[in-house]
Design a protein around this motif. Structure first.
Motif, PDB file in Angstrom:
ATOM      1  N   VAL A 168     -16.869  12.922   5.568  1.00  0.00           N
ATOM      2  CA  VAL A 168     -18.286  12.689   5.806  1.00  0.00           C
ATOM      3  C   VAL A 168     -18.744  13.347   7.109  1.00  0.00           C
ATOM      4  CG1 VAL A 168     -18.278  10.525   4.503  1.00  0.00           C
ATOM      5  CG2 VAL A 168     -17.863  10.477   6.960  1.00  0.00           C
ATOM      6  N   GLU A 169     -20.020  13.261   7.360  1.00  0.00           N
ATOM      7  CA  GLU A 169     -20.645  13.788   8.577  1.00  0.00           C
ATOM      8  C   GLU A 169     -21.090  12.624   9.462  1.00  0.00           C
ATOM      9  OE1 GLU A 169     -21.501  17.221   8.981  1.00  0.00           O
ATOM     10  OE2 GLU A 169     -21.467  17.998   6.944  1.00  0.00           O
ATOM     11  N   ASN A 170     -21.293  12.896  10.739  1.00  0.00           N
ATOM     12  CA  ASN A 170     -21.984  12.025  11.697  1.00  0.00           C
ATOM     13  C   ASN A 170     -21.194  10.858  12.265  1.00  0.00           C
ATOM     14  OD1 ASN A 170     -24.250  13.653  11.192  1.00  0.00           O
ATOM     15  ND2 ASN A 170     -24.989  12.299   9.575  1.00  0.00           N
ATOM     16  N   ILE A 171     -19.885  10.759  12.073  1.00  0.00           N
ATOM     17  CA  ILE A 171     -19.129   9.665  12.692  1.00  0.00           C
ATOM     18  C   ILE A 171     -18.945  10.011  14.169  1.00  0.00           C
ATOM     19  CG2 ILE A 171     -16.965   8.380  12.779  1.00  0.00           C
ATOM     20  CD1 ILE A 171     -16.635   8.897   9.796  1.00  0.00           C
ATOM     21  N   LYS A 172     -19.511   9.148  15.035  1.00  0.00           N
ATOM     22  CA  LYS A 172     -19.492   9.432  16.461  1.00  0.00           C
ATOM     23  C   LYS A 172     -18.653   8.459  17.281  1.00  0.00           C
ATOM     24  CE  LYS A 172     -23.985   9.272  16.003  1.00  0.00           C
ATOM     25  NZ  LYS A 172     -23.954   9.249  14.563  1.00  0.00           N
ATOM     26  N   CYS A 173     -18.536   7.215  16.825  1.00  0.00           N
ATOM     27  CA  CYS A 173     -17.900   6.213  17.684  1.00  0.00           C
ATOM     28  C   CYS A 173     -17.458   4.981  16.880  1.00  0.00           C
ATOM     29  CB  CYS A 173     -18.876   5.785  18.767  1.00  0.00           C
ATOM     30  SG  CYS A 173     -20.289   4.864  18.123  1.00  0.00           S
ATOM     31  N   LYS A 198     -28.930  12.208   9.783  1.00  0.00           N
ATOM     32  CA  LYS A 198     -28.457  12.087  11.165  1.00  0.00           C
ATOM     33  C   LYS A 198     -29.152  10.916  11.857  1.00  0.00           C
ATOM     34  CE  LYS A 198     -27.242  16.903  11.920  1.00  0.00           C
ATOM     35  NZ  LYS A 198     -27.528  18.131  12.679  1.00  0.00           N
ATOM     36  N   ALA A 199     -30.456  10.799  11.651  1.00  0.00           N
ATOM     37  CA  ALA A 199     -31.212   9.695  12.249  1.00  0.00           C
ATOM     38  C   ALA A 199     -30.724   8.350  11.716  1.00  0.00           C
ATOM     39  CB  ALA A 199     -32.702   9.868  11.969  1.00  0.00           C
ATOM     40  N   LYS A 200     -30.481   8.278  10.415  1.00  0.00           N
ATOM     41  CA  LYS A 200     -29.979   7.034   9.820  1.00  0.00           C
ATOM     42  C   LYS A 200     -28.624   6.666  10.402  1.00  0.00           C
ATOM     43  CE  LYS A 200     -30.754   6.150   5.393  1.00  0.00           C
ATOM     44  NZ  LYS A 200     -30.784   6.337   3.930  1.00  0.00           N
ATOM     45  N   SER A 201     -27.785   7.666  10.680  1.00  0.00           N
ATOM     46  CA  SER A 201     -26.460   7.372  11.234  1.00  0.00           C
ATOM     47  C   SER A 201     -26.577   6.762  12.628  1.00  0.00           C
ATOM     48  CB  SER A 201     -25.576   8.626  11.252  1.00  0.00           C
ATOM     49  OG  SER A 201     -25.944   9.517  12.283  1.00  0.00           O
ATOM     50  N   PHE A 202     -27.582   7.167  13.416  1.00  0.00           N
ATOM     51  CA  PHE A 202     -27.767   6.580  14.742  1.00  0.00           C
ATOM     52  C   PHE A 202     -28.118   5.108  14.630  1.00  0.00           C
ATOM     53  CE2 PHE A 202     -28.226  11.007  16.176  1.00  0.00           C
ATOM     54  CZ  PHE A 202     -27.382  10.972  17.277  1.00  0.00           C
ATOM     55  N   VAL A 203     -28.935   4.749  13.658  1.00  0.00           N
ATOM     56  CA  VAL A 203     -29.288   3.345  13.437  1.00  0.00           C
ATOM     57  C   VAL A 203     -28.045   2.564  13.010  1.00  0.00           C
ATOM     58  CG1 VAL A 203     -30.662   1.751  12.037  1.00  0.00           C
ATOM     59  CG2 VAL A 203     -31.693   3.868  12.908  1.00  0.00           C
ATOM     60  N   SER A 204     -27.286   3.095  12.055  1.00  0.00           N
ATOM     61  CA  SER A 204     -26.061   2.426  11.598  1.00  0.00           C
ATOM     62  C   SER A 204     -25.075   2.266  12.742  1.00  0.00           C
ATOM     63  CB  SER A 204     -25.411   3.220  10.462  1.00  0.00           C
ATOM     64  OG  SER A 204     -26.213   3.190   9.313  1.00  0.00           O
ATOM     65  N   CYS A 205     -24.981   3.283  13.582  1.00  0.00           N
ATOM     66  CA  CYS A 205     -24.093   3.242  14.739  1.00  0.00           C
ATOM     67  C   CYS A 205     -24.494   2.102  15.674  1.00  0.00           C
ATOM     68  CB  CYS A 205     -24.154   4.586  15.468  1.00  0.00           C
ATOM     69  SG  CYS A 205     -23.184   4.629  16.977  1.00  0.00           S
ATOM     70  N   ALA A 206     -25.781   2.001  15.978  1.00  0.00           N
ATOM     71  CA  ALA A 206     -26.268   0.941  16.873  1.00  0.00           C
ATOM     72  C   ALA A 206     -25.994  -0.431  16.291  1.00  0.00           C
ATOM     73  CB  ALA A 206     -27.761   1.130  17.132  1.00  0.00           C
ATOM     74  N   VAL A 207     -26.231  -0.608  15.005  1.00  0.00           N
ATOM     75  CA  VAL A 207     -25.962  -1.885  14.347  1.00  0.00           C
ATOM     76  C   VAL A 207     -24.461  -2.203  14.421  1.00  0.00           C
ATOM     77  CG1 VAL A 207     -25.956  -3.082  12.119  1.00  0.00           C
ATOM     78  CG2 VAL A 207     -27.966  -1.776  12.837  1.00  0.00           C
ATOM     79  N   GLY A 208     -23.640  -1.203  14.214  1.00  0.00           N
ATOM     80  CA  GLY A 208     -22.189  -1.395  14.282  1.00  0.00           C
ATOM     81  C   GLY A 208     -21.727  -1.795  15.670  1.00  0.00           C
ATOM     82  N   ARG A 209     -22.385  -1.276  16.686  1.00  0.00           N
ATOM     83  CA  ARG A 209     -22.032  -1.651  18.068  1.00  0.00           C
ATOM     84  C   ARG A 209     -22.427  -3.096  18.351  1.00  0.00           C
ATOM     85  NH1 ARG A 209     -23.173   3.408  22.092  1.00  0.00           N
ATOM     86  NH2 ARG A 209     -21.816   4.868  21.009  1.00  0.00           N
ATOM     87  N   ILE A 210     -23.598  -3.488  17.854  1.00  0.00           N
ATOM     88  CA  ILE A 210     -24.075  -4.848  18.078  1.00  0.00           C
ATOM     89  C   ILE A 210     -23.190  -5.847  17.322  1.00  0.00           C
ATOM     90  CG2 ILE A 210     -25.981  -6.444  17.578  1.00  0.00           C
ATOM     91  CD1 ILE A 210     -27.853  -3.983  18.063  1.00  0.00           C
ATOM     92  N   ASN A 211     -22.820  -5.518  16.110  1.00  0.00           N
ATOM     93  CA  ASN A 211     -22.042  -6.415  15.254  1.00  0.00           C
ATOM     94  C   ASN A 211     -20.541  -6.212  15.356  1.00  0.00           C
ATOM     95  OD1 ASN A 211     -24.371  -7.619  14.241  1.00  0.00           O
ATOM     96  ND2 ASN A 211     -24.584  -6.056  12.676  1.00  0.00           N
ATOM     97  N   LYS A 212     -20.099  -5.571  16.421  1.00  0.00           N
ATOM     98  CA  LYS A 212     -18.673  -5.256  16.582  1.00  0.00           C
ATOM     99  C   LYS A 212     -17.845  -6.535  16.503  1.00  0.00           C
ATOM    100  CE  LYS A 212     -15.398  -2.885  19.437  1.00  0.00           C
ATOM    101  NZ  LYS A 212     -15.171  -2.080  20.616  1.00  0.00           N
ATOM    102  N   GLU A 213     -16.828  -6.458  15.640  1.00  0.00           N
ATOM    103  CA  GLU A 213     -15.920  -7.605  15.508  1.00  0.00           C
ATOM    104  C   GLU A 213     -14.890  -7.543  16.620  1.00  0.00           C
ATOM    105  OE1 GLU A 213     -14.262  -7.810  11.611  1.00  0.00           O
ATOM    106  OE2 GLU A 213     -16.178  -7.330  10.691  1.00  0.00           O
ATOM    107  N   ASP A 214     -14.646  -8.661  17.271  1.00  0.00           N
ATOM    108  CA  ASP A 214     -13.662  -8.694  18.371  1.00  0.00           C
ATOM    109  C   ASP A 214     -12.259  -8.920  17.856  1.00  0.00           C
ATOM    110  OD1 ASP A 214     -15.603  -8.279  20.362  1.00  0.00           O
ATOM    111  OD2 ASP A 214     -16.180 -10.393  20.209  1.00  0.00           O
TER     112      ASP A 214
END
Length: 89
Positions: free
Chosen positions: A7-12, A73-89
């Motif tokens: 896939v494309e756009n995996i940043k973090c 690309k824009a959608k991936s930034f939103v998904s990325c932000a949500v993933g950071r907020i919902n990060k499982e510890d």
């Protein structure tokens, strides 16, 4: 069955968390692994999941290699932000 989708756009880690959570919600998916370096999503699950996996990843902003555009690309930034907020510890 094993599926490996480049896939494309995996940043973090936020991207990885969003992908794992969304793909895991698909019926028949047993395990999801994401490799940031190769931008590969590997899934273990039932038969005939390829189309569903590709569709779900594109919805999140992580399309198959070669199918990227500005909107995804824009959608991936939103998904990325949500993933950071919902990060499982």
């Amino acid at each position: 069955m094993e599926y490996h989708i480049q896939v494309e756009n995996i940043k973090c880690g936020g991207c990885i968390n969003s992908i794992k959570k969304a793909v895991s919600s698909i019926a028949g998916v047993e395990k999801v692994e994401v490799n940031k370096e190769t931008e590969t999503v590997s899934v273990l699950g039932g038969e005939n999941l390829q189309a569903q996996l590709v569709e779900k990843l594109a919805e999140l902003g992580y399309p198959e290699k070669g199918n990227n555009n500005l909107w995804l690309k824009a959608k991936s930034f939103v998904s990325c932000a949500v993933g950071r907020i919902n990060k499982e510890d």
